[in-house]
Design an enzyme around this catalytic site. Structure first.
Site, PDB file in Angstrom:
ATOM      1  N   ASP A  65       0.830  -1.213   0.000  1.00 25.59           N
ATOM      2  CA  ASP A  65       0.000   0.000   0.000  1.00 25.59           C
ATOM      3  C   ASP A  65       0.860   1.258   0.000  1.00 25.59           C
ATOM      4  O   ASP A  65       0.431   2.309  -0.481  1.00 25.59           O
ATOM      5  CB  ASP A  65      -0.888   0.052   1.259  1.00 25.59           C
ATOM      6  CG  ASP A  65      -1.891  -1.086   1.320  1.00 25.59           C
ATOM      7  OD1 ASP A  65      -1.889  -1.921   0.399  1.00 25.59           O
ATOM      8  OD2 ASP A  65      -2.665  -1.132   2.294  1.00 25.59           O
ATOM      9  N   ASP A  72      -2.336   5.941  -2.983  1.00 27.54           N
ATOM     10  CA  ASP A  72      -1.752   4.815  -2.273  1.00 27.54           C
ATOM     11  C   ASP A  72      -1.008   3.994  -3.330  1.00 27.54           C
ATOM     12  O   ASP A  72      -1.493   3.853  -4.471  1.00 27.54           O
ATOM     13  CB  ASP A  72      -2.833   3.935  -1.634  1.00 27.54           C
ATOM     14  CG  ASP A  72      -3.362   4.507  -0.317  1.00 27.54           C
ATOM     15  OD1 ASP A  72      -3.052   5.669   0.014  1.00 27.54           O
ATOM     16  OD2 ASP A  72      -4.106   3.779   0.377  1.00 27.54           O
ATOM     17  N   HIS A  94      -7.458   0.320  -3.849  1.00 26.44           N
ATOM     18  CA  HIS A  94      -6.357  -0.556  -4.277  1.00 26.44           C
ATOM     19  C   HIS A  94      -6.800  -1.486  -5.412  1.00 26.44           C
ATOM     20  O   HIS A  94      -7.847  -2.120  -5.345  1.00 26.44           O
ATOM     21  CB  HIS A  94      -5.770  -1.353  -3.108  1.00 26.44           C
ATOM     22  CG  HIS A  94      -5.334  -0.439  -1.990  1.00 26.44           C
ATOM     23  ND1 HIS A  94      -5.131  -0.866  -0.713  1.00 26.44           N
ATOM     24  CD2 HIS A  94      -5.071   0.899  -1.995  1.00 26.44           C
ATOM     25  CE1 HIS A  94      -4.747   0.171   0.048  1.00 26.44           C
ATOM     26  NE2 HIS A  94      -4.714   1.242  -0.719  1.00 26.44           N
ATOM     27  N   ASP A  99      -5.376  -4.230  -6.489  1.00 24.13           N
ATOM     28  CA  ASP A  99      -4.843  -5.597  -6.519  1.00 24.13           C
ATOM     29  C   ASP A  99      -5.797  -6.692  -6.052  1.00 24.13           C
ATOM     30  O   ASP A  99      -5.371  -7.838  -5.866  1.00 24.13           O
ATOM     31  CB  ASP A  99      -3.488  -5.679  -5.799  1.00 24.13           C
ATOM     32  CG  ASP A  99      -3.504  -5.137  -4.384  1.00 24.13           C
ATOM     33  OD1 ASP A  99      -4.549  -4.635  -3.952  1.00 24.13           O
ATOM     34  OD2 ASP A  99      -2.461  -5.218  -3.708  1.00 24.13           O
ATOM     35  N   CYS A 110      -0.763  -7.710  -1.149  1.00 28.34           N
ATOM     36  CA  CYS A 110      -0.714  -6.557  -0.230  1.00 28.34           C
ATOM     37  C   CYS A 110       0.433  -6.692   0.767  1.00 28.34           C
ATOM     38  O   CYS A 110       1.061  -5.709   1.140  1.00 28.34           O
ATOM     39  CB  CYS A 110      -2.000  -6.457   0.584  1.00 28.34           C
ATOM     40  SG  CYS A 110      -3.504  -6.483  -0.370  1.00 28.34           S
TER      41      CYS A 110
HETATM   42  N1  ABU Z   1      -5.956  -3.950  -0.675  1.00 27.25           N
HETATM   43  C1  ABU Z   1      -6.813  -4.697  -1.533  1.00 27.25           C
HETATM   44  C2  ABU Z   1      -8.224  -4.779  -0.985  1.00 27.25           C
HETATM   45  C3  ABU Z   1      -9.230  -4.645  -2.030  1.00 27.25           C
HETATM   46  C4  ABU Z   1     -10.564  -5.196  -1.630  1.00 27.25           C
HETATM   47  O1  ABU Z   1     -10.966  -5.066  -0.460  1.00 27.25           O
HETATM   48  O2  ABU Z   1     -11.238  -5.799  -2.468  1.00 27.25           O
END
Ligand code: ABU
Length: 379
Positions: free
Chosen positions: A106, A194, A243, A245, A349
């Site tokens: 992050d 981020d 985010h 990912d 992450c």
């Molecule tokens: N840091 C990725 C979290 C994304 C989500 O909660 O789907």
């Protein structure tokens, strides 16, 4: 001695940072982090250090990841956990505690031989970059080409946020409408991003415009890297776009998994299509709910760590995701990791790239005319 080099998420991984769960806190509610706590979550209103037993379990699984990586010849560095249960006071805001250092992804954005400490849009995460200072000092001392960069420190005053974004009457339906229209809790007052909103594909950076990253953040990246191409992407269908990912995950050159409920819009697919990339809907997650006191969604199922073009680590219980990746030609290594989720995310992450083999490649020689994808300066 070259220590830092990484241009994407799939070239052979040789050196990585793996986070720690120590001292991690559920930080007090704040304008941006309210977004990370879904409206019906039991975490609403909770604050303070996480229970020790959960910290120990998370650390066991993080150690499991370290052992696995080391057994495959990957060098691993670990951050120094601060006492996160301390207040942060700046000229612009106060908050009762910090967060933690389980998800280095992050905070740290590796672009070639640079590691950028992202501004971060949560007040509780303002000082998180300090957890990585010792290891970055080592890289700086040993690697003459390593550039240690901090993005402009944001104010994070009330001017940075739409302070009414999460007013009590807001529903998930309203949030979906807002995010689809690119109306986010973070405003364009200052540069915000981020690191985990940035998908690195060689010369092209695909940056999610969401609750934690704004257009000014993309513009800062564009000015820092004039030889690269910065693209804004967004994924309607996600009421909490934080985010990239667990939404848009490359497995190797030419292949990306897309979260089937957060699809990349048609017009934004054109650049991938024009360059022969296949975008595949990810498999359904194994779980209908995230673990207790977890900020993230069930889609951590696709938050995997790619070791090279043929090898990927996937959470052990996510069998459908593993089978899909197997069919896509990947060798899948299952690893238990769900106990670490609540501390800030999944396998991707929990790591930050230091060194992957390979150079900056142009995977998108055919750029397309598209107003949603063009670099910020052309808008
Ligand atoms: N840091 C990725 C979290 C994304 C989500 O909660 O789907």
């Amino acid at each position: 001695m070259k220590i830092v080099n990484s241009w994407n998420d799939f070239d052979p991984l040789k050196h990585v940072i793996v986070g720690r769960a120590d001292n991690c806190c559920i930080s007090p509610s704040e304008p941006a982090s309210k977004a990370k706590v879904p409206l019906d979550s039991p975490m609403r209103g909770m604050t303070g250090p996480r229970p020790l037993a959960t910290v120990e379990k998370a650390n066991e699984q993080l150690e499991g990841l370290v052992k696995l990586l080391e057994s495959r010849g990957v060098k691993v560095d670990r951050p120094d956990a601060l006492q996160w249960n301390q207040a942060v006071v700046t000229p612009h805001f106060m908050i009762g505690s910090m967060f933690g250092c389980m998800p280095p992804r992050d905070v740290l954005l590796t672009i070639g031989s640079d590691i950028i400490s992202a501004p971060m849009s949560f007040r509780s995460r303002y000082f998180e970059f300090y957890a990585y200072s010792r290891i970055q000092r080592e890289y700086f001392d040993k690697d003459p080409s390593f550039r240690w960069i901090a993005a402009p420190r944001p104010e994070l005053s009330d001017a940075s946020y739409d302070m009414h974004y999460f007013d009590d009457e807001v529903t998930e339906e309203i949030l979906l409408e807002r995010t689809a229209k690119l109306h986010m809790v973070t405003k364009e007052h200052e540069i915000l991003f981020d690191a985990a909103d940035v998908l690195r594909l060689g010369k092209d950076l695909f940056v999610q415009h969401g609750l934690t990253t704004n257009r000014k953040g993309m513009e800062w990246l564009r000015r820092m890297y004039p030889d690269m191409r910065v693209h804004a992407v967004n994924f309607p269908g996600d009421p909490y776009p934080i985010h990239i990912d667990a939404t848009f995950v490359p497995l190797r050159p030419g292949l990306i998994l897309n979260n089937p409920v957060r699809k990349l819009p048609k017009e934004q697919r054109k650049i991938f299509e024009a360059n022969g990339w296949e975008i595949v809907d990810a498999a359904q997650p194994a779980h209908s709910q995230p673990p207790e006191l977890c900020y993230s969604s069930v889609w951590l199922s696709m938050n995997c760590l790619v070791l090279d073009h043929k090898t990927v680590i996937v959470e052990a219980s996510e069998t459908a995701q593993q089978e899909q990746m197997d069919k896509l030609g990947m060798n899948v290594i299952p690893l238990p990791f769900r106990d670490a989720y609540a501390f800030g995310g999944g396998l991707h992450c929990a790591t930050a790239d230091v060194y992957r083999e390979g150079v900056c490649q142009d995977y998108f020689p055919h750029q397309v005319e598209d107003p949603t994808l063009v670099s910020f300066q052309e808008k």
